[in-house]
Design a protein around this motif. Structure first.
Motif, short mmCIF file in Angstrom:
data_model
loop_
_atom_site.label_atom_id
_atom_site.label_comp_id
_atom_site.label_asym_id
_atom_site.label_seq_id
_atom_site.Cartn_x
_atom_site.Cartn_y
_atom_site.Cartn_z
N VAL A 238 -0.29 7.10 -2.13
CA VAL A 238 -0.29 5.77 -1.58
C VAL A 238 0.95 5.58 -0.84
O VAL A 238 1.94 6.21 -0.98
CB VAL A 238 -0.50 4.65 -2.70
CG1 VAL A 238 -1.88 4.56 -3.27
CG2 VAL A 238 0.56 4.78 -3.74
N LYS B 226 0.77 -1.24 -0.06
CA LYS B 226 -0.04 0.14 -0.11
C LYS B 226 0.81 1.34 -0.12
O LYS B 226 0.63 2.14 -0.68
CB LYS B 226 -0.93 -0.09 1.19
CG LYS B 226 -1.80 1.14 1.42
CD LYS B 226 -2.80 0.96 2.54
CE LYS B 226 -3.63 2.27 2.58
NZ LYS B 226 -4.74 2.01 3.68
N TYR B 227 1.93 1.29 0.64
CA TYR B 227 2.80 2.46 0.86
C TYR B 227 4.16 2.17 0.10
O TYR B 227 5.04 2.83 0.54
CB TYR B 227 3.24 2.65 2.15
CG TYR B 227 2.06 3.17 3.05
CD1 TYR B 227 1.61 4.38 3.14
CD2 TYR B 227 1.18 2.15 3.97
CE1 TYR B 227 0.15 4.86 3.71
CE2 TYR B 227 0.04 2.53 4.66
CZ TYR B 227 -0.31 3.91 4.69
OH TYR B 227 -1.39 4.30 5.15
N LYS C 44 4.17 13.51 -6.38
CA LYS C 44 3.12 12.46 -6.79
C LYS C 44 1.87 13.20 -7.48
O LYS C 44 1.58 12.72 -8.66
CB LYS C 44 2.55 11.68 -5.85
CG LYS C 44 1.65 10.53 -6.04
CD LYS C 44 1.40 9.61 -5.02
CE LYS C 44 0.32 8.41 -5.70
NZ LYS C 44 0.94 7.74 -6.77
N THR D 205 4.83 3.12 -2.94
CA THR D 205 5.75 4.36 -3.58
C THR D 205 6.26 5.18 -2.39
O THR D 205 7.29 6.03 -2.89
CB THR D 205 4.27 4.98 -4.28
OG1 THR D 205 3.86 4.30 -5.25
CG2 THR D 205 4.97 6.25 -4.98
N PHE D 206 5.73 5.58 -1.30
CA PHE D 206 6.21 6.15 -0.39
C PHE D 206 7.58 5.71 0.11
O PHE D 206 8.53 6.38 0.09
CB PHE D 206 5.28 6.56 0.58
CG PHE D 206 5.74 7.37 1.68
CD1 PHE D 206 5.79 8.76 1.74
CD2 PHE D 206 6.31 6.75 3.11
CE1 PHE D 206 6.70 9.40 2.70
CE2 PHE D 206 6.87 7.69 4.09
CZ PHE D 206 7.00 8.91 4.01
N TYR E 67 6.53 14.80 -0.60
CA TYR E 67 6.00 13.71 -1.52
C TYR E 67 4.82 13.83 -2.21
O TYR E 67 4.35 13.41 -3.40
CB TYR E 67 5.83 12.56 -0.40
CG TYR E 67 5.23 11.36 -0.84
CD1 TYR E 67 5.91 10.42 -1.78
CD2 TYR E 67 3.64 11.09 -0.59
CE1 TYR E 67 5.21 9.19 -2.15
CE2 TYR E 67 3.32 10.04 -1.03
CZ TYR E 67 3.77 9.12 -1.80
OH TYR E 67 3.21 8.01 -2.26
#
Length: 241
Positions: free
Chosen positions: A241, A13-14, A227, A16-17, A223
């Motif tokens: 996400v 879920k995270y 994005k 990309t971060f 961030y």
């Protein structure tokens, strides 16, 4: 088993971060590596240049001494042919000692220029050696530091831009749009960091506390902007996400 699945689901879920954080850390590492390597190479080059200048200066001194010895030998040979050879030889020896002292003073750090004695009345001036001045040495160190910082920043910028675009956000390259936005975001981050640093210095806060606050707070707006704005594709980038 359920805990593992929940962990994997959370990471997905995270993802990309997490990729964004990893790329940011790597970009900082690129900056420090390139800056330190550049500073080391510039320092080695500066030492080599200083050694070459010192060698040139020593050669000039040696040429001057050889010219003095040759002039003294010629005068002594002429004086030996006259009845007053002994007195003139003593006078020439005194004059040579005085000229040698003057040459040493001119060639040393006390004088404004360095010279080599070529013949009886001809003295050629050499420009002052820049590395003999503490002020010049300090200026050169500052220039090397600025150059190393510039090279490190350039390498970090290039790595961060392409890595965030391709690895973190996996966006299709559109440099005409993304590059100006990325530069604008970097300008915002720089202004923000400078403002926090100024406020921290005004309230006499610890340097490490200020640095930690900047490092933790910048991703809070960097961030989402990267994005949803910088690397946002035409049909996506609507959710964080």
């Amino acid at each position: 088993m359920r805990a593992t699945q929940a962990l994997l689901s959370l990471l997905a879920k995270y993802a990309t971060f997490l990729r964004y954080c990893v790329v940011g850390a790597l970009a900082s590492g690129v900056f420090y590596c390139v800056a330190n390597l550049s500073a080391l190479l510039l320092k080695v080059d500066s030492r080599s240049e200083a050694q070459n200048l010192e060698s040139t200066f020593e050669n000039a001194q040696n040429v001057g001494k050889l010219a003095q010895d040759s002039n003294a030998f010629t005068q002594n040979a002429q004086n030996l042919e006259t009845p007053q050879a002994a007195n003139r030889q003593l006078q020439n020896a005194s004059k040579l000692a005085q000229d040698s002292r003057i040459c040493d003073e001119k060639c040393g750090l006390q004088g404004k220029s360095q010279g080599s004695y070529l013949d009886g009345n001809d003295r050629r001036d050499f420009s002052p050696l820049p590395h003999l001045s503490r002020k010049a040495e300090s200026t050169k160190k500052a220039q090397h530091s600025q150059t190393a910082t510039l090279l490190g920043s350039l390498a970090s910028f290039l790595f961060g831009y392409f890595a965030q675009m391709r690895l973190a956000f996996r966006a299709h390259a559109n440099h005409s749009t993304m590059l100006p936005r990325y530069l604008a975001l970097l300008a915002i981050i720089t202004i923000y960091a400078q403002a926090i640093t100024y406020l921290g210095a005004f309230f006499t806060l610890s340097y490490y506390l200020i640095s930690a606050f900047i490092a933790l707070s910048v991703p809070l707006f960097s961030y989402p902007l990267q994005k949803l704005w910088v690397f946002a594709s035409s049909g996506g980038g609507r959710h964080i996400v």
